[in-house]
Motif scaffolding. Structure first.
Motif, PDB file in Angstrom:
ATOM      1  N   PHE A   1      78.218  75.751  86.636  1.00 27.97           N
ATOM      2  CA  PHE A   1      76.760  75.731  86.732  1.00 27.97           C
ATOM      3  C   PHE A   1      76.225  77.031  87.329  1.00 27.97           C
ATOM      4  O   PHE A   1      75.184  77.531  86.920  1.00 27.97           O
TER       5      PHE A   1
ATOM      6  N   GLY B   1      69.298  74.340  81.619  1.00 32.14           N
ATOM      7  CA  GLY B   1      69.382  72.907  81.897  1.00 32.14           C
ATOM      8  C   GLY B   1      70.091  72.147  80.796  1.00 32.14           C
ATOM      9  O   GLY B   1      70.900  71.249  81.059  1.00 32.14           O
TER      10      GLY B   1
ATOM     11  N   LYS C   1      73.840  72.807  81.028  1.00 33.36           N
ATOM     12  CA  LYS C   1      74.463  72.003  82.087  1.00 33.36           C
ATOM     13  C   LYS C   1      74.678  70.569  81.618  1.00 33.36           C
ATOM     14  O   LYS C   1      75.725  69.967  81.877  1.00 33.36           O
ATOM     15  N   GLY C   2      73.698  70.037  80.889  1.00 27.66           N
ATOM     16  CA  GLY C   2      73.855  68.688  80.353  1.00 27.66           C
ATOM     17  C   GLY C   2      75.013  68.586  79.383  1.00 27.66           C
ATOM     18  O   GLY C   2      75.770  67.605  79.391  1.00 27.66           O
TER      19      GLY C   2
ATOM     20  N   TRP D   1      67.619  69.851  83.717  1.00 25.72           N
ATOM     21  CA  TRP D   1      69.000  69.397  83.932  1.00 25.72           C
ATOM     22  C   TRP D   1      69.022  67.954  84.400  1.00 25.72           C
ATOM     23  O   TRP D   1      69.847  67.159  83.955  1.00 25.72           O
TER      24      TRP D   1
ATOM     25  N   LYS E   1      71.143  64.959  82.629  1.00 21.00           N
ATOM     26  CA  LYS E   1      72.142  64.173  83.372  1.00 21.00           C
ATOM     27  C   LYS E   1      71.890  62.675  83.222  1.00 21.00           C
ATOM     28  O   LYS E   1      72.817  61.903  82.932  1.00 21.00           O
TER      29      LYS E   1
END
Length: 426
Positions: free
Chosen positions: A31, A296, A299-300, A404, A408
């Motif tokens: 990240f 974001g 990251k997902g 993000w 998530k």
């Protein structure tokens, strides 16, 4: 009310939340690297806007012909500077990514020319554009021939096959950066650069076009930095930052972009016409936000791969691989599992969270497709979404998330739906 209580009200069990937090602890370095790339790309976009002296007056609406639309023209110069190209075409009159690709192809191919895909079969909707699957007004109808070099079994380029496929009539090479509805790897900018150099060594005057959808701002460089004559994409994906309600872009050489502008509007008119209809604030601000929004989404995608690989599902790319786009493929093995995954994504949506995604026929696809998306912009795949054709290996393609934290939540709810049906063991 604490976060876990809120999540429980949304249908998440504490067990799924705990598994998610355990996975997150392993991803801090990944990240951090994503954030560093986003910072560099943010600076690049900001510099281009400052260099081109973007002012509040450039947000004014135009109608009709759109003559002398300085805001529109300046935005195109911003795009050209960010992508390091001679010119850019950025228009709301481009309705989607497939439309942008169609404009670029049809503008730069003439009857008798050959089009080559050196990366195997193109994405489903482009197959009808080319005429691989017969369709009215396809390139094939206008006398453009198509050749293809398939990838090797490991997903790498078959350079011998590509060499054999390039002929004196090969006018344009189309390179799809992202995997589309296939479980092959997406290609890095470095790999694309090597492929372009190879093709141009064989035929120096060949035009190389890259379908850049889902790849913008994932890396520090774009395909236009490594030799692409055109890079093409959709504004309701990465570069629109979730704000652009429609539109597409083509960045490239002046010669290629001029032809695209003539094809989009009319010969002799080109970029001189095309009113912005008041949409420019969303285009400018969306492009400004895009590097952070893409971070974001990345990251997902990394989180999804790490979570699902830990449960025994095959993911493309794997959790440890470098990213070339925002799409995460997860092979689920059955239609039932695909439907459960998509139900979780839909349940996490801010819009239409109550809807139940089911497979259905879609224009341009030869299989039924399931799509989950509760988006502020219809079809926006920089927003949280998941989709896939109902065919083996029953892979679902997860992408997006304007933040993000939303990405998530969507990933966790997808797992929850699978667990509730006994399709995943926690």
């Amino acid at each position: 009310m604490d976060l876990l209580t809120t999540y429980e009200q949304m249908g998440l069990s504490r067990e799924v939340c705990r598994r998610g937090e355990a996975v997150l602890e392993t991803l801090r370095d990944r990240f951090d690297a994503i954030d560093r790339t986003a910072e560099a790309n943010q600076a690049k976009v900001l510099l281009a806007m400052q260099k081109n002296r973007v002012g509040a007056n450039h947000f004014a609406a135009t109608t009709g012909y759109g003559y002398d639309d300085d805001g529109r023209d300046r935005l195109e110069r911003v795009y050209a500077d960010v992508f390091h190209t001679e010119a850019a075409l950025v228009r709301p009159q481009i309705t989607c990514g497939t439309h942008a690709l169609t404009v670029a192809l049809s503008a730069n191919l003439l009857p008798g020319d050959e089009l080559l895909s050196p990366v195997g079969l193109p994405y489903d909707t482009l197959q009808e554009v080319i005429g691989i699957r017969p369709s009215l007004c396809s390139l094939a109808e206008y006398g453009v021939r198509y050749r293809q070099a398939d990838l090797k079994s490991d997903g790498s380029f078959d350079y011998d096959a590509i060499r054999a496929a390039i002929t004196p009539k090969t006018r344009l090479v189309t390179i799809q950066r992202s995997k589309g509805y296939a479980t092959r790897p997406s290609f890095s900018v470095a790999q694309i650069g090597e492929l372009i150099a190879f093709c141009k060594k064989i035929k120096p005057d060949v035009v190389c076009m890259v379908d850049n959808c889902y790849g913008e701002f994932v890396d520090l460089v774009e395909p236009s930095d490594v030799g692409a004559d055109m890079v093409v994409g959709s504004l309701i994906k990465n570069p629109g930052g979730g704000l652009a309600p429609i539109g597409g872009y083509i960045c490239g050489t002046r010669a290629c972009v001029d032809r695209c502008a003539y094809r989009l509007s009319a010969p002799g008119l080109g970029q001189e016409v095309g009113a912005n209809l008041g949409i420019l604030p969303a285009f400018y601000q969306g492009f400004f936000l895009a590097p952070t929004v893409v971070a974001g989404a990345l990251k997902g995608a990394v989180f999804a791969a790490s979570l699902y690989e830990g449960l025994g599902f095959r993911c493309v790319p794997s959790a440890s691989e470098a990213r070339s786009d925002i799409i995460q493929a997860v092979e689920l093995g059955s239609e039932e599992a695909m439907c459960a995954f998509c139900a979780g994504i839909q349940a996490a949506a801010p819009v239409d969270s109550f809807a139940a995604p089911i497979p259905g026929d879609m224009p341009g696809y030869d299989s039924q497709v399931i799509m989950a998306a509760g988006a502020f912009v219809q079809g926006s795949s920089i927003e949280l979404s998941a989709d896939g054709p109902i065919r083996p290996p029953y892979a679902v393609y997860f992408q997006g998330g304007l933040t993000w934290n939303h990405a998530k939540l969507g990933v966790l709810l997808s797992l929850q739906k699978l667990a509730d049906k006994g399709l995943a063991k926690l």
